[in-house]
Scaffold this motif. Sequence first.
Motif, PDB file in Angstrom:
ATOM      1  N   ALA A  52       0.865  -1.173   0.000  1.00  0.00           N
ATOM      2  CA  ALA A  52       0.000   0.000   0.000  1.00  0.00           C
ATOM      3  C   ALA A  52       0.904   1.227   0.000  1.00  0.00           C
ATOM      4  O   ALA A  52       1.827   1.314   0.803  1.00  0.00           O
ATOM      5  N   GLY A  53       0.681   2.143  -0.922  1.00  0.00           N
ATOM      6  CA  GLY A  53       1.554   3.304  -1.028  1.00  0.00           C
ATOM      7  C   GLY A  53       2.270   3.325  -2.364  1.00  0.00           C
ATOM      8  O   GLY A  53       2.017   2.478  -3.238  1.00  0.00           O
ATOM      9  N   PRO A  54       3.182   4.268  -2.560  1.00  0.00           N
ATOM     10  CA  PRO A  54       3.805   4.453  -3.872  1.00  0.00           C
ATOM     11  C   PRO A  54       4.613   3.267  -4.376  1.00  0.00           C
ATOM     12  O   PRO A  54       4.797   3.123  -5.580  1.00  0.00           O
ATOM     13  N   THR A  55       5.090   2.394  -3.479  1.00  0.00           N
ATOM     14  CA  THR A  55       5.815   1.203  -3.932  1.00  0.00           C
ATOM     15  C   THR A  55       4.945   0.337  -4.835  1.00  0.00           C
ATOM     16  O   THR A  55       5.452  -0.349  -5.722  1.00  0.00           O
ATOM     17  N   GLY A  56       3.618   0.393  -4.625  1.00  0.00           N
ATOM     18  CA  GLY A  56       2.715  -0.423  -5.428  1.00  0.00           C
ATOM     19  C   GLY A  56       2.146   0.261  -6.653  1.00  0.00           C
ATOM     20  O   GLY A  56       1.479  -0.380  -7.471  1.00  0.00           O
ATOM     21  N   PHE A  57       2.402   1.578  -6.807  1.00  0.00           N
ATOM     22  CA  PHE A  57       1.784   2.326  -7.901  1.00  0.00           C
ATOM     23  C   PHE A  57       2.026   1.703  -9.277  1.00  0.00           C
ATOM     24  O   PHE A  57       1.121   1.585 -10.100  1.00  0.00           O
ATOM     25  N   LEU A  64       9.563  13.208   4.266  1.00  0.00           N
ATOM     26  CA  LEU A  64       8.445  12.413   3.763  1.00  0.00           C
ATOM     27  C   LEU A  64       8.684  11.993   2.318  1.00  0.00           C
ATOM     28  O   LEU A  64       9.334  12.714   1.548  1.00  0.00           O
ATOM     29  N   PRO A  65       8.131  10.847   1.947  1.00  0.00           N
ATOM     30  CA  PRO A  65       8.150  10.441   0.538  1.00  0.00           C
ATOM     31  C   PRO A  65       6.886  10.938  -0.161  1.00  0.00           C
ATOM     32  O   PRO A  65       5.933  11.405   0.477  1.00  0.00           O
ATOM     33  N   GLN A  66       6.873  10.821  -1.485  1.00  0.00           N
ATOM     34  CA  GLN A  66       5.625  10.992  -2.216  1.00  0.00           C
ATOM     35  C   GLN A  66       4.709   9.821  -1.878  1.00  0.00           C
ATOM     36  O   GLN A  66       5.197   8.752  -1.540  1.00  0.00           O
ATOM     37  N   PRO A  67       3.393   9.982  -1.923  1.00  0.00           N
ATOM     38  CA  PRO A  67       2.625  11.155  -2.360  1.00  0.00           C
ATOM     39  C   PRO A  67       2.331  12.136  -1.244  1.00  0.00           C
ATOM     40  O   PRO A  67       1.600  13.106  -1.434  1.00  0.00           O
ATOM     41  N   PHE A  68       2.913  11.882  -0.062  1.00  0.00           N
ATOM     42  CA  PHE A  68       2.605  12.727   1.093  1.00  0.00           C
ATOM     43  C   PHE A  68       3.185  14.125   0.944  1.00  0.00           C
ATOM     44  O   PHE A  68       2.633  15.099   1.454  1.00  0.00           O
ATOM     45  N   VAL A  69       4.310  14.229   0.211  1.00  0.00           N
ATOM     46  CA  VAL A  69       4.881  15.547  -0.061  1.00  0.00           C
ATOM     47  C   VAL A  69       3.878  16.395  -0.835  1.00  0.00           C
ATOM     48  O   VAL A  69       3.583  17.544  -0.463  1.00  0.00           O
ATOM     49  N   SER A  70       3.324  15.836  -1.907  1.00  0.00           N
ATOM     50  CA  SER A  70       2.347  16.573  -2.716  1.00  0.00           C
ATOM     51  C   SER A  70       1.104  16.917  -1.910  1.00  0.00           C
ATOM     52  O   SER A  70       0.529  18.004  -2.066  1.00  0.00           O
ATOM     53  N   ASP A  99      -2.156 -12.773  -9.816  1.00  0.00           N
ATOM     54  CA  ASP A  99      -3.035 -12.610  -8.661  1.00  0.00           C
ATOM     55  C   ASP A  99      -2.339 -11.645  -7.704  1.00  0.00           C
ATOM     56  O   ASP A  99      -1.415 -12.026  -6.986  1.00  0.00           O
ATOM     57  N   MET A 100      -2.773 -10.383  -7.715  1.00  0.00           N
ATOM     58  CA  MET A 100      -2.082  -9.336  -6.971  1.00  0.00           C
ATOM     59  C   MET A 100      -2.789  -9.048  -5.650  1.00  0.00           C
ATOM     60  O   MET A 100      -3.996  -8.829  -5.617  1.00  0.00           O
ATOM     61  N   THR A 101      -2.014  -9.045  -4.554  1.00  0.00           N
ATOM     62  CA  THR A 101      -2.554  -8.759  -3.231  1.00  0.00           C
ATOM     63  C   THR A 101      -1.795  -7.584  -2.628  1.00  0.00           C
ATOM     64  O   THR A 101      -0.563  -7.521  -2.720  1.00  0.00           O
ATOM     65  N   VAL A 102      -2.536  -6.661  -2.005  1.00  0.00           N
ATOM     66  CA  VAL A 102      -1.936  -5.478  -1.401  1.00  0.00           C
ATOM     67  C   VAL A 102      -1.743  -5.713   0.094  1.00  0.00           C
ATOM     68  O   VAL A 102      -2.673  -6.138   0.789  1.00  0.00           O
ATOM     69  N   TYR A 103      -0.532  -5.427   0.584  1.00  0.00           N
ATOM     70  CA  TYR A 103      -0.213  -5.592   2.003  1.00  0.00           C
ATOM     71  C   TYR A 103       0.197  -4.245   2.601  1.00  0.00           C
ATOM     72  O   TYR A 103       0.811  -3.417   1.925  1.00  0.00           O
ATOM     73  N   PRO A 104      -0.125  -4.026   3.885  1.00  0.00           N
ATOM     74  CA  PRO A 104       0.190  -2.734   4.509  1.00  0.00           C
ATOM     75  C   PRO A 104       1.652  -2.541   4.872  1.00  0.00           C
ATOM     76  O   PRO A 104       2.107  -1.410   5.024  1.00  0.00           O
ATOM     77  N   THR A 127      -7.585  -0.894  -6.816  1.00  0.00           N
ATOM     78  CA  THR A 127      -6.769  -2.021  -6.363  1.00  0.00           C
ATOM     79  C   THR A 127      -6.565  -2.013  -4.849  1.00  0.00           C
ATOM     80  O   THR A 127      -6.161  -3.023  -4.278  1.00  0.00           O
ATOM     81  N   GLY A 128      -6.835  -0.882  -4.221  1.00  0.00           N
ATOM     82  CA  GLY A 128      -6.685  -0.792  -2.768  1.00  0.00           C
ATOM     83  C   GLY A 128      -5.325  -0.327  -2.311  1.00  0.00           C
ATOM     84  O   GLY A 128      -4.962  -0.492  -1.142  1.00  0.00           O
ATOM     85  N   ILE A 129      -4.565   0.281  -3.227  1.00  0.00           N
ATOM     86  CA  ILE A 129      -3.215   0.729  -2.884  1.00  0.00           C
ATOM     87  C   ILE A 129      -3.231   2.091  -2.202  1.00  0.00           C
ATOM     88  O   ILE A 129      -2.525   2.319  -1.224  1.00  0.00           O
ATOM     89  N   MET A 130      -4.054   2.997  -2.719  1.00  0.00           N
ATOM     90  CA  MET A 130      -4.157   4.343  -2.148  1.00  0.00           C
ATOM     91  C   MET A 130      -5.314   5.075  -2.808  1.00  0.00           C
ATOM     92  O   MET A 130      -5.697   4.752  -3.951  1.00  0.00           O
ATOM     93  N   ALA A 131      -5.854   6.078  -2.143  1.00  0.00           N
ATOM     94  CA  ALA A 131      -6.939   6.880  -2.706  1.00  0.00           C
ATOM     95  C   ALA A 131      -6.444   7.633  -3.941  1.00  0.00           C
ATOM     96  O   ALA A 131      -5.327   8.159  -3.957  1.00  0.00           O
ATOM     97  N   SER A 132      -7.285   7.687  -4.964  1.00  0.00           N
ATOM     98  CA  SER A 132      -6.895   8.338  -6.215  1.00  0.00           C
ATOM     99  C   SER A 132      -6.592   9.816  -6.027  1.00  0.00           C
ATOM    100  O   SER A 132      -5.724  10.379  -6.705  1.00  0.00           O
ATOM    101  N   ALA A 133      -7.291  10.481  -5.097  1.00  0.00           N
ATOM    102  CA  ALA A 133      -7.068  11.915  -4.863  1.00  0.00           C
ATOM    103  C   ALA A 133      -5.644  12.189  -4.416  1.00  0.00           C
ATOM    104  O   ALA A 133      -5.091  13.268  -4.694  1.00  0.00           O
ATOM    105  N   MET A 134      -5.025  11.232  -3.730  1.00  0.00           N
ATOM    106  CA  MET A 134      -3.627  11.378  -3.315  1.00  0.00           C
ATOM    107  C   MET A 134      -2.675  10.911  -4.406  1.00  0.00           C
ATOM    108  O   MET A 134      -1.620  11.504  -4.623  1.00  0.00           O
TER     109      MET A 134
END
Length: 325
Positions: free
Chosen positions: A41-46, A189-195, A65-70, A270-277
């Motif tokens: 979850a986060g930019p590593t999965g983008f 901070l990393p992206q997308p939190f910087v933006s 078969d892709m699974t998202v982990y926190p 996919t559950g990686i992150m909200a599109s707005a971010m």
Amino acid sequence: MKKILSFVVVALVALAVVGAQPLYEKRLSDAPLTVKLAVMAGPTGFSSVALAANDGMITSTVKVDMTVYPSPNEVIARLANGELDMACLPTNVAANLYNKGVKAKIAAVIGNGMMSVLSTDPSVVDVSGLLGKSVNVPGAGSTPDQLSQLLMLKAGLEVGKDIQLDYSVAAPAQVAQLLIAGKISFAVLPQPFVSMVLGKNPKARIIADVQDLYAQYAKASNYPMSVLVVTDKFVSSYPLAVQSVLEAYEASVAWVNANAEQAGLAIEKTGIMASAMAIPAIPYCNLVYVPAQEAKAEVDAFFASLFAFSPASIGGKLPGADLYL
């Protein structure tokens, strides 16, 4: 003579088995082969999201078969016990896997550095203004922490004496919210939190690009922040399928970089992150695809930098050449 004939027969059978492997893989692929891929979850999965299109069917014979982990910890355990075939992980985690004896190889670098030092204090306009200040870093031992300490060491600064690193808030999303609310003044901070911070707090500004600092002190253009790994067992059993996934992954990276809005919607689905971010951050996330052998020198240099600063950060020793696919 009988012993010689027996030896010849055994040798021929062994050669036939080895030579037939691609044919065996092709025969098995009459039913789609499912590749179990873990992403963070986060930019590593983008960069992976295009692989989830078409129900994961990347070819007529291979399904992802892709699974998202926190967090990487869950992925490490599943790679070790054989539940996963491939995973997207922070680069130093791949070194730790190697040093723990988990049989997995780096197949490609999929993300370069994308971190910044942020300030909401108008009196601090560059990193020299951080002397004597406290800087929030999300997670002790995290990549932001490792890079912060490494760069301070290179600059001749001492943690706790020249600059305080505050690990009281581990989640980067929470650190970002504190900056937005004005409850803290400085953070790495990393992206997308910087933006996100820049878009919501008009006082926030980037006072240092971590990638530029790394380039200055480590004599490298950037650092490989995330990688795609594949287990040795899966590579040896299904080399053709691995090649299909790698080709699809490279295409996915290109699609995400070229289609930020569509990719952002897919990232949310996919559950990686909200599109707005995700959408505004994608252009700044340094998503790349560099095959392992081409990236080896850069990854080795990154490992060497981390090892010189903290051997434990990569598992206690530098990985060998057999880490790379």
